[in-house]
Each structure stands twice: as C-alpha cells, then as structure tokens.
Motif scaffolding. Sequence first.
Motif, PDB file in Angstrom:
ATOM      1  N   UNK A  87     -24.676   2.013 -70.354  1.00  0.00           N
ATOM      2  CA  UNK A  87     -23.844   1.926 -69.161  1.00  0.00           C
ATOM      3  C   UNK A  87     -24.651   2.360 -67.948  1.00  0.00           C
ATOM      4  N   UNK A  88     -24.473   1.652 -66.824  1.00  0.00           N
ATOM      5  CA  UNK A  88     -25.216   2.000 -65.612  1.00  0.00           C
ATOM      6  C   UNK A  88     -24.574   3.203 -64.934  1.00  0.00           C
ATOM      7  N   UNK A  89     -25.327   3.834 -64.038  1.00  0.00           N
ATOM      8  CA  UNK A  89     -24.796   4.989 -63.320  1.00  0.00           C
ATOM      9  C   UNK A  89     -23.618   4.588 -62.438  1.00  0.00           C
ATOM     10  N   UNK A  90     -23.673   3.408 -61.844  1.00  0.00           N
ATOM     11  CA  UNK A  90     -22.580   2.914 -60.999  1.00  0.00           C
ATOM     12  C   UNK A  90     -21.312   2.715 -61.828  1.00  0.00           C
ATOM     13  N   UNK A  91     -21.457   2.095 -62.985  1.00  0.00           N
ATOM     14  CA  UNK A  91     -20.297   1.907 -63.861  1.00  0.00           C
ATOM     15  C   UNK A  91     -19.729   3.250 -64.304  1.00  0.00           C
ATOM     16  N   UNK A  92     -20.603   4.176 -64.683  1.00  0.00           N
ATOM     17  CA  UNK A  92     -20.155   5.477 -65.173  1.00  0.00           C
ATOM     18  C   UNK A  92     -19.397   6.244 -64.093  1.00  0.00           C
ATOM     19  N   UNK A  93     -19.926   6.235 -62.871  1.00  0.00           N
ATOM     20  CA  UNK A  93     -19.289   6.974 -61.784  1.00  0.00           C
ATOM     21  C   UNK A  93     -17.913   6.402 -61.464  1.00  0.00           C
ATOM     22  N   UNK A  94     -17.807   5.079 -61.417  1.00  0.00           N
ATOM     23  CA  UNK A  94     -16.512   4.476 -61.101  1.00  0.00           C
ATOM     24  C   UNK A  94     -15.528   4.620 -62.249  1.00  0.00           C
ATOM     25  N   UNK A 152      -2.263  12.920 -53.505  1.00  0.00           N
ATOM     26  CA  UNK A 152      -3.729  12.957 -53.524  1.00  0.00           C
ATOM     27  C   UNK A 152      -4.338  11.720 -54.181  1.00  0.00           C
ATOM     28  N   UNK A 153      -3.542  10.959 -54.908  1.00  0.00           N
ATOM     29  CA  UNK A 153      -4.044   9.729 -55.531  1.00  0.00           C
ATOM     30  C   UNK A 153      -4.506   8.737 -54.470  1.00  0.00           C
ATOM     31  N   UNK A 154      -3.883   8.747 -53.322  1.00  0.00           N
ATOM     32  CA  UNK A 154      -4.178   7.741 -52.285  1.00  0.00           C
ATOM     33  C   UNK A 154      -5.627   7.842 -51.800  1.00  0.00           C
ATOM     34  N   UNK A 155      -6.119   9.009 -51.367  1.00  0.00           N
ATOM     35  CA  UNK A 155      -7.536   9.065 -50.964  1.00  0.00           C
ATOM     36  C   UNK A 155      -8.497   8.825 -52.129  1.00  0.00           C
ATOM     37  N   UNK A 156      -8.107   9.173 -53.343  1.00  0.00           N
ATOM     38  CA  UNK A 156      -8.972   8.905 -54.491  1.00  0.00           C
ATOM     39  C   UNK A 156      -9.119   7.399 -54.728  1.00  0.00           C
ATOM     40  N   UNK A 157      -8.033   6.678 -54.594  1.00  0.00           N
ATOM     41  CA  UNK A 157      -8.076   5.223 -54.746  1.00  0.00           C
ATOM     42  C   UNK A 157      -8.923   4.595 -53.638  1.00  0.00           C
ATOM     43  N   UNK A 158      -8.794   5.115 -52.416  1.00  0.00           N
ATOM     44  CA  UNK A 158      -9.604   4.612 -51.306  1.00  0.00           C
ATOM     45  C   UNK A 158     -11.091   4.821 -51.588  1.00  0.00           C
ATOM     46  N   UNK A 159     -11.450   5.970 -52.162  1.00  0.00           N
ATOM     47  CA  UNK A 159     -12.845   6.227 -52.504  1.00  0.00           C
ATOM     48  C   UNK A 159     -13.335   5.251 -53.567  1.00  0.00           C
ATOM     49  N   UNK A 160     -12.496   4.942 -54.552  1.00  0.00           N
ATOM     50  CA  UNK A 160     -12.882   3.983 -55.593  1.00  0.00           C
ATOM     51  C   UNK A 160     -13.213   2.625 -54.972  1.00  0.00           C
ATOM     52  N   UNK A 161     -12.347   2.151 -54.115  1.00  0.00           N
ATOM     53  CA  UNK A 161     -12.570   0.841 -53.492  1.00  0.00           C
ATOM     54  C   UNK A 161     -13.829   0.848 -52.624  1.00  0.00           C
ATOM     55  N   UNK A 162     -14.095   1.965 -51.956  1.00  0.00           N
ATOM     56  CA  UNK A 162     -15.289   2.055 -51.115  1.00  0.00           C
ATOM     57  C   UNK A 162     -16.553   1.958 -51.964  1.00  0.00           C
ATOM     58  N   UNK A 163     -16.638   2.746 -53.032  1.00  0.00           N
ATOM     59  CA  UNK A 163     -17.825   2.741 -53.876  1.00  0.00           C
ATOM     60  C   UNK A 163     -17.941   1.460 -54.706  1.00  0.00           C
ATOM     61  N   UNK A 164     -16.809   0.841 -54.994  1.00  0.00           N
ATOM     62  CA  UNK A 164     -16.843  -0.411 -55.749  1.00  0.00           C
ATOM     63  C   UNK A 164     -17.609  -1.505 -55.004  1.00  0.00           C
ATOM     64  N   UNK A 165     -17.590  -1.437 -53.688  1.00  0.00           N
ATOM     65  CA  UNK A 165     -18.266  -2.438 -52.868  1.00  0.00           C
ATOM     66  C   UNK A 165     -19.756  -2.135 -52.701  1.00  0.00           C
ATOM     67  N   UNK A 166     -20.242  -1.047 -53.308  1.00  0.00           N
ATOM     68  CA  UNK A 166     -21.633  -0.637 -53.131  1.00  0.00           C
ATOM     69  C   UNK A 166     -22.332  -0.461 -54.473  1.00  0.00           C
ATOM     70  N   UNK A 167     -22.506  -1.518 -55.233  1.00  0.00           N
ATOM     71  CA  UNK A 167     -23.208  -1.393 -56.522  1.00  0.00           C
ATOM     72  C   UNK A 167     -24.600  -0.800 -56.340  1.00  0.00           C
ATOM     73  N   UNK A 168     -24.937   0.133 -57.207  1.00  0.00           N
ATOM     74  CA  UNK A 168     -26.269   0.738 -57.153  1.00  0.00           C
ATOM     75  C   UNK A 168     -26.383   1.864 -56.164  1.00  0.00           C
ATOM     76  N   UNK A 169     -25.304   2.167 -55.400  1.00  0.00           N
ATOM     77  CA  UNK A 169     -25.379   3.225 -54.376  1.00  0.00           C
ATOM     78  C   UNK A 169     -24.577   4.456 -54.761  1.00  0.00           C
ATOM     79  N   UNK A 170     -24.176   4.554 -56.024  1.00  0.00           N
ATOM     80  CA  UNK A 170     -23.426   5.726 -56.476  1.00  0.00           C
ATOM     81  C   UNK A 170     -24.358   6.664 -57.233  1.00  0.00           C
TER      82      UNK A 170
END
Length: 389
Positions: free
Chosen positions: A201-208, A371-389
């Motif tokens: 598993x890649x680091x990006x996949x693991x983090x998300x 608190x789920x709302x900002x966590x979901x926003x963070x997921x969507x932000x990092x999802x658009x940046x493969x390799x940058x997590x």
Amino acid sequence: MEARWLALAVLTAARTSMGFQFQSLPSVAPPLIADLGITYAEVGFLIGLYFLPGVVLALPGGLLGRRFGDKRVVVAGLALMVAGGVVAGFADSYPALATGRVMSGVGAVLLNVLMAKMITDWFAGREIVLAMAVFVNSFPIGIGLALLTLGGMAESLGWGAALHVTAIFAGAALLLVALAYHLHPNDGRAAATALPSGGRISRWEAALACLAGAIWGVFNGSLAVTFAFVPILLIEAEYTVGSAGSLVATMTWLSVASVQAGGLIAQRFGRRTLLLLSGTIAWGIGLLILPLAPPVPVLLLIGLMMGLPVGVVMSLPSEVLRPESRATGMGLFYTALYVGHFGLPPIAGWLLDLSGSPAMSLAFGGVLVLAIIPMFAAFRTFQKRPGQV
C-alpha cells in the motif's frame, strides 16, 4: 439473484448479530449495575471494550484474510462471538464479564474488517454507496432488535440470559455465512497470488484510509454515546425503562431508514457532501439541545437524519484503495475506527459520573458529531493531492 446481491444479503444479515451483541451491555445496564455494583464509567468501558481489540487486530485481521481466505476468517470471528456471549452470560464478576466482552470483540473485529472488504470486492466501481448503505444498516438493525428485546428479557430472566441470546444470534449468523456465502475471485488466498505487489500500500493510500477510518470512528463512537446515554436522560426525565427503550428503538429504526435513503440519494443524484453535512449538523445540534427541548421530536429528527452520511463515509476507502491494497487498507481503516470507537464511550461515562447528568455526555457526543465535518473536508483536500501526503 445476481451473485453480488446474494453476497450483500448474506453478509448484511450475518452482521446484524454484531450490532445485537454490541448493544447488549447498554440494554442490560440497570440490572447489571445493581448486581455487580459497578459505575457508569465502568459500563462505558465495557461498551467500548467490544471494539478495543480492533486497535491492535484490525490490520492483522485484513492480513489473515489474505493468508487463510476472507470467508474462513469471518466464520472464525463468528465462532469467537458465540464463545464470548456464552462467557459473558455466565460471568459473576466484572473481570469475567470483561473477558467475555473481549472475546466477542475479537470476533467482531474479524467480522467487520473482512466483511467490509468483501462488499467492496463485489461492488467497487458500481453501486458502492448503495451497497455500503445496505450493509452498514445491519449494525443499527441489530441495535434496534437489542433495544426492543434484551432490556425486558434482562428484567424477567436475568441479564445473563439476555447475553446468552447474543451467542445464539451469532451462531445462526455463522451457519448462514458458512452455508450461503459464495467466494469472490478476490477472496483472501486467491487474491494474494493473483494480484501484483503482494498487497503493498502506498503512503497516500494509507494516510487517506486512516483519515477515513478516523471519520468512521468518531461517527460510531458518537453513535455508541447516543444509544448508551439517551435512555439514561429519558429515565431521569421520568420515562419508564420500557418507554425510554421504545423511544430510542424508534429513533434507531428511523436511522435505519435514513441510511438506506442516503444510499439511494447518493446512488441516483450524487450530493455526497450535502448528505454528510445535513446528517451531521442535525444529529450534532440535536444532541446539544436534547436536554433542553421536548425529547420526542428531537429524537425523531435525529433518527431521520443521522443515517444519511453512512454510505458516503463507508465508500471513502473504495475511492482511494486499489484491489491489491484493499485488505491492508481496510485494516488501517478499521484500526483508526476502533481507536475512536473504544475511546469515546468511557469518556462520556466519566463525564456523567463527574457531572451527575447525562446531558454532559450527550453534549460531548454532539461536539464529536460536528467534528466530522472538518475531517471530511480534510479527506477531500488530500484526496486531490496524490503523492503529497
């Protein structure tokens, strides 16, 4: 019936036993506290203890599926749930009860991790939100069945008999999976040899996967707080034990319908972010105002809205995990889930002991939901940046 829909039906029905067994402790709490002389914080610990094994076993559970086959490990998990229910029902002390709860929890971990992976195998890329909504509904359905039956059973037959019924339920689920579930080509051992990279598993996949699991952990921890402490609030407001259980059960069945509605809406119209926002805001604010408002309309509103985000959250791992990394990724997802699910109910119980009021526990739950709302926003932000997590 197509194979994937039959698989969904079998796994959903079997997983109902997990919700039923999980809710057994809150449902029998009053006679349990009277007999064993324990505190609400200790009850909260026992509630969370069901998911404590997942903190260390969720990732190995996914790997066990690759080694021995998903179906075999699920059947073994159901056998442990049977054994844990038997031990808990015969318990005559807090440590013995905790031992049975841990045994059941180990089985539930194997069930949870691998069944979610199995559903993802059957539905990834098509109807995944709808399938996950149907599948995840099994947990609140089991909770609702426990709320309707186990409290009265504990009062008439004793809490030990009520816990033994959870073992019978798990045994029926074991037979269902063993006899009716057919393997997917990506099942465990076959996938380990057929897919490239050996499950790497890649680091990006693991983090998300971990972030998605944290969202699901907060969601389920808040669910446990809601179902455990709303009945206490109602009883303090002079509802009978039976009427409090019936009202919470009604809220539960409404949440079951809202989970399904959320899956259908997401499947047909999309609107995943809107579903998550509307569900979490209504649920979170509802818990915050519940001690100050007429409980019936607030609980009905919570029930109607709290299930809308479920399919959305459960589909998040399928958006980022490749087939070859799915077993490992779902293990990480559930590891993060169990950290939240185990840790939150004891905190809520401690707040009740400290303040003397379940209102503080429910306020804690409401803040968690929001608190789920900002966590979901963070997921969507990092999802658009493969390799940058």
